[in-house]
Design a protein around this motif. Structure first.
Motif, PDB file in Angstrom:
ATOM      1  N   PHE A  43      -8.160  -0.475  10.703  1.00 27.50           N
ATOM      2  CA  PHE A  43      -6.835  -0.512  10.101  1.00 27.50           C
ATOM      3  C   PHE A  43      -5.841  -0.363  11.246  1.00 27.50           C
ATOM      4  O   PHE A  43      -6.103   0.408  12.178  1.00 27.50           O
ATOM      5  CB  PHE A  43      -6.641   0.628   9.084  1.00 27.50           C
ATOM      6  CG  PHE A  43      -7.619   0.584   7.936  1.00 27.50           C
ATOM      7  CD1 PHE A  43      -7.439  -0.302   6.884  1.00 27.50           C
ATOM      8  CD2 PHE A  43      -8.742   1.409   7.929  1.00 27.50           C
ATOM      9  CE1 PHE A  43      -8.355  -0.359   5.835  1.00 27.50           C
ATOM     10  CE2 PHE A  43      -9.662   1.353   6.893  1.00 27.50           C
ATOM     11  CZ  PHE A  43      -9.465   0.465   5.840  1.00 27.50           C
ATOM     12  N   GLN A  57       3.607   7.708   4.202  1.00 25.34           N
ATOM     13  CA  GLN A  57       3.306   8.493   5.419  1.00 25.34           C
ATOM     14  C   GLN A  57       4.487   8.457   6.369  1.00 25.34           C
ATOM     15  O   GLN A  57       4.915   9.479   6.898  1.00 25.34           O
ATOM     16  CB  GLN A  57       2.177   7.826   6.211  1.00 25.34           C
ATOM     17  CG  GLN A  57       0.803   7.943   5.712  1.00 25.34           C
ATOM     18  CD  GLN A  57      -0.162   7.330   6.749  1.00 25.34           C
ATOM     19  OE1 GLN A  57       0.116   7.287   7.947  1.00 25.34           O
ATOM     20  NE2 GLN A  57      -1.295   6.855   6.264  1.00 25.34           N
ATOM     21  N   SER A  95       0.608   3.557   2.140  1.00 27.89           N
ATOM     22  CA  SER A  95       0.635   4.120   3.502  1.00 27.89           C
ATOM     23  C   SER A  95       2.064   4.280   4.017  1.00 27.89           C
ATOM     24  O   SER A  95       2.321   5.130   4.872  1.00 27.89           O
ATOM     25  CB  SER A  95      -0.173   3.234   4.451  1.00 27.89           C
ATOM     26  OG  SER A  95      -1.488   3.106   3.976  1.00 27.89           O
ATOM     27  N   PHE A 106      -3.167   1.203  11.493  1.00 25.76           N
ATOM     28  CA  PHE A 106      -2.475   2.490  11.616  1.00 25.76           C
ATOM     29  C   PHE A 106      -3.394   3.663  11.911  1.00 25.76           C
ATOM     30  O   PHE A 106      -2.941   4.798  12.006  1.00 25.76           O
ATOM     31  CB  PHE A 106      -1.656   2.775  10.342  1.00 25.76           C
ATOM     32  CG  PHE A 106      -2.318   2.254   9.086  1.00 25.76           C
ATOM     33  CD1 PHE A 106      -2.119   0.939   8.679  1.00 25.76           C
ATOM     34  CD2 PHE A 106      -3.161   3.062   8.345  1.00 25.76           C
ATOM     35  CE1 PHE A 106      -2.742   0.447   7.538  1.00 25.76           C
ATOM     36  CE2 PHE A 106      -3.782   2.578   7.206  1.00 25.76           C
ATOM     37  CZ  PHE A 106      -3.581   1.264   6.799  1.00 25.76           C
ATOM     38  N   ALA A 145      -5.624  10.240   8.123  1.00 28.25           N
ATOM     39  CA  ALA A 145      -5.035   9.635   6.925  1.00 28.25           C
ATOM     40  C   ALA A 145      -6.162   8.973   6.142  1.00 28.25           C
ATOM     41  O   ALA A 145      -7.207   8.621   6.703  1.00 28.25           O
ATOM     42  CB  ALA A 145      -3.985   8.598   7.301  1.00 28.25           C
ATOM     43  N   PHE A 146      -5.946   8.852   4.864  1.00 34.97           N
ATOM     44  CA  PHE A 146      -6.901   8.096   4.047  1.00 34.97           C
ATOM     45  C   PHE A 146      -6.147   7.467   2.882  1.00 34.97           C
ATOM     46  O   PHE A 146      -5.062   7.921   2.506  1.00 34.97           O
ATOM     47  CB  PHE A 146      -8.052   8.983   3.541  1.00 34.97           C
ATOM     48  CG  PHE A 146      -7.605  10.177   2.747  1.00 34.97           C
ATOM     49  CD1 PHE A 146      -7.418  10.090   1.371  1.00 34.97           C
ATOM     50  CD2 PHE A 146      -7.375  11.402   3.375  1.00 34.97           C
ATOM     51  CE1 PHE A 146      -7.007  11.193   0.633  1.00 34.97           C
ATOM     52  CE2 PHE A 146      -6.961  12.520   2.636  1.00 34.97           C
ATOM     53  CZ  PHE A 146      -6.770  12.416   1.267  1.00 34.97           C
ATOM     54  N   HIS A 159       0.856  -1.195   0.000  1.00 36.70           N
ATOM     55  CA  HIS A 159       0.000   0.000   0.000  1.00 36.70           C
ATOM     56  C   HIS A 159       0.889   1.241   0.000  1.00 36.70           C
ATOM     57  O   HIS A 159       2.103   1.147   0.220  1.00 36.70           O
ATOM     58  CB  HIS A 159      -0.968   0.011   1.196  1.00 36.70           C
ATOM     59  CG  HIS A 159      -0.311  -0.176   2.532  1.00 36.70           C
ATOM     60  ND1 HIS A 159      -1.010  -0.274   3.706  1.00 36.70           N
ATOM     61  CD2 HIS A 159       0.987  -0.287   2.894  1.00 36.70           C
ATOM     62  CE1 HIS A 159      -0.172  -0.427   4.725  1.00 36.70           C
ATOM     63  NE2 HIS A 159       1.037  -0.443   4.255  1.00 36.70           N
ATOM     64  N   GLN A 178      -2.806   3.354  -5.798  1.00 29.53           N
ATOM     65  CA  GLN A 178      -3.527   3.980  -4.689  1.00 29.53           C
ATOM     66  C   GLN A 178      -3.101   5.435  -4.566  1.00 29.53           C
ATOM     67  O   GLN A 178      -2.045   5.825  -5.071  1.00 29.53           O
ATOM     68  CB  GLN A 178      -3.151   3.299  -3.354  1.00 29.53           C
ATOM     69  CG  GLN A 178      -3.658   1.887  -3.204  1.00 29.53           C
ATOM     70  CD  GLN A 178      -3.352   1.330  -1.813  1.00 29.53           C
ATOM     71  OE1 GLN A 178      -2.362   1.711  -1.188  1.00 29.53           O
ATOM     72  NE2 GLN A 178      -4.189   0.432  -1.342  1.00 29.53           N
ATOM     73  N   GLU A 231      -2.611   7.923  -1.242  1.00 28.57           N
ATOM     74  CA  GLU A 231      -2.625   8.031   0.214  1.00 28.57           C
ATOM     75  C   GLU A 231      -2.719   9.508   0.572  1.00 28.57           C
ATOM     76  O   GLU A 231      -2.143  10.355  -0.132  1.00 28.57           O
ATOM     77  CB  GLU A 231      -1.283   7.474   0.715  1.00 28.57           C
ATOM     78  CG  GLU A 231      -1.163   7.343   2.183  1.00 28.57           C
ATOM     79  CD  GLU A 231      -1.922   6.132   2.679  1.00 28.57           C
ATOM     80  OE1 GLU A 231      -2.286   5.253   1.874  1.00 28.57           O
ATOM     81  OE2 GLU A 231      -2.164   6.073   3.895  1.00 28.57           O
ATOM     82  N   GLY A 253     -10.490   3.934   2.581  1.00 33.61           N
ATOM     83  CA  GLY A 253     -10.327   3.690   4.011  1.00 33.61           C
ATOM     84  C   GLY A 253      -9.693   4.923   4.635  1.00 33.61           C
ATOM     85  O   GLY A 253      -8.929   5.636   3.975  1.00 33.61           O
TER      86      GLY A 253
HETATM   87  N1  DAH Z   1      -3.593   1.160   3.259  1.00 32.61           N
HETATM   88  C1  DAH Z   1      -4.969   0.780   3.192  1.00 32.61           C
HETATM   89  C2  DAH Z   1      -5.138  -0.318   2.147  1.00 32.61           C
HETATM   90  O1  DAH Z   1      -4.259  -0.517   1.381  1.00 32.61           O
HETATM   91  C3  DAH Z   1      -5.854   1.949   2.838  1.00 32.61           C
HETATM   92  C4  DAH Z   1      -5.923   2.923   3.962  1.00 32.61           C
HETATM   93  C5  DAH Z   1      -6.890   2.781   4.925  1.00 32.61           C
HETATM   94  C6  DAH Z   1      -5.045   3.965   4.051  1.00 32.61           C
HETATM   95  C7  DAH Z   1      -6.982   3.676   5.968  1.00 32.61           C
HETATM   96  C8  DAH Z   1      -5.127   4.868   5.071  1.00 32.61           C
HETATM   97  C9  DAH Z   1      -6.117   4.706   6.044  1.00 32.61           C
HETATM   98  O2  DAH Z   1      -4.314   5.905   5.212  1.00 32.61           O
HETATM   99  O3  DAH Z   1      -6.210   5.609   7.057  1.00 32.61           O
HETATM  100  O4  DAH Z   1      -6.137  -0.965   2.108  1.00 32.61           O
END
Ligand code: DAH
Length: 339
Positions: free
Chosen positions: A246, A171, A168, A248, A303-304, A166, A206, A208, A280
């Protein structure tokens, strides 16, 4: 005989070759071994000496005229020939193939544009990541199934190195190197060890998002997501946040938007529920901040993370994810007008 030569002179000077074969025939006719000029010369030998001077002059004149004519006509044929093969203005033009942007790029660029206008800047991280940035610093317990060989491509010789699952992990890289306030997005490619099907692929993309500052709250997250959704999917778009998990983020949620195709009435894209899952998100877990040397008592953040292919599938109502990776021109050409 002089009369005859004068006739030849006239005839030879009028000659215009339309092709190389005709020119060669002309040359042989006059200059060939059994041609007119050798024949005239042999007749010349038997002439009365009083005739020789003038007749000889005329034959030489004819010989010179024919030689010049052959040379000139040859040059002329060569230039017209090469010109006509180089430029034929009657031929149709070379078709100029206009490319089109890939649908995943179109959707990605649109997302980036909106988020940049909201104040996020782009951050990048490596596709080949280490365990710390992909998992450990993000609060993944050691026994978390995402670390399992089923999901992650590990580098065989060094299981500490892997293809990021991912975005993430970016971050972590940004928080390790920067002081808050931090407001970044990280678009990029991710990899999962999954069987390829109409809804899943081992490579996808993705984006982030991360915002860290003093007093960042859940309301800030919600407002940012609402604004983003309306910009991206239309001003009448509604959102709802469903509790989720999640490692994190705490609390965590999944964001649904009212279906961008039917507006919530129910259709195949939203599976007649009226809602489509987009991403997410959550408040960054204090453990994550601490791992990145940011004081969780002083700072908070949200975060998303969202999948680009999944959104593109929904927007364009494409039924098979694999089409994005096949590079079939017939598929890609359909997005020309979407740029
Ligand atoms: N990393 C997660 C995934 O790959 C997606 C994700 C969910 C990122 C919640 C985020 C978060 O920053 O807060 O499914």
């Amino acid at each position: 005989m002089k009369e005859l030569i004068r006739k030849y002179l006239q005839e030879a000077s009028r000659f215009e070759a339309t092709g190389p074969d005709e020119l060669e025939a002309y040359r042989i006719k006059y200059l060939g071994k059994k041609g007119i000029i050798p024949e005239l010369f042999s007749r010349f030998r038997n002439l009365d000496p009083s005739e020789k001077k003038e007749t000889g002059k005329l034959i030489n004149e004819l010989k010179e005229l024919v030689s010049n004519r052959v040379r000139e006509q040859k040059e002329k044929l060569e230039t017209t020939h090469s010109q006509s093969s180089a430029i034929d203005l009657s031929l149709p033009g070379e078709p100029y193939q206009l490319g089109s942007r890939h649908p995943v790029s179109i959707v990605k660029n649109e997302m980036i544009g909106i988020l940049q206008r909201m104040g996020f800047t782009i951050a990048e991280g490596p596709d080949i990541e280490d365990d710390w940035h992909n998992f450990t610093a993000l609060n993944f317990p050691l026994e978390h199934p995402a670390r399992d060989m089923q999901d992650t491509f590990f580098i065989e010789k060094n299981p500490d190195i892997l293809l990021r699952t991912h975005t993430s992990g970016v971050q972590v890289r940004v928080m390790e190197q920067n002081e808050p306030p931090i407001r970044i997005i990280a678009p990029g490619r991710v990899f999962r060890n999954e069987a390829i099907s109409a809804r899943a692929h081992c490579i996808f993309h993705q984006i982030e998002g991360l915002y860290i500052d003093r007093d960042v709250s859940w309301a800030d997250l919600r407002q940012a997501l609402l604004y983003f959704s309306k910009e991206m999917f239309g001003k009448d778009t509604q959102i709802r946040l469903r509790p989720s998990f999640f490692p994190f983020t705490e609390p965590s949620a999944e964001l649904d938007i009212s279906c961008m195709i039917c507006g919530g009435k129910g259709c195949p894209v939203c599976k007649y529920s009226g809602w489509v899952e987009i991403l997410g998100c959550g408040m960054v877990d204090p453990n994550v901040l601490a791992s990145c040397h940011i004081d969780p008592k002083m700072y908070s953040g949200y975060a998303f993370g969202m999948g680009i292919e999944r959104t593109a599938l929904n927007i364009y109502q494409i039924h098979d994810l694999r089409l994005f990776f096949e590079n079939d021109i017939r598929f890609l050409n359909q997005f020309k007008s979407a740029i």
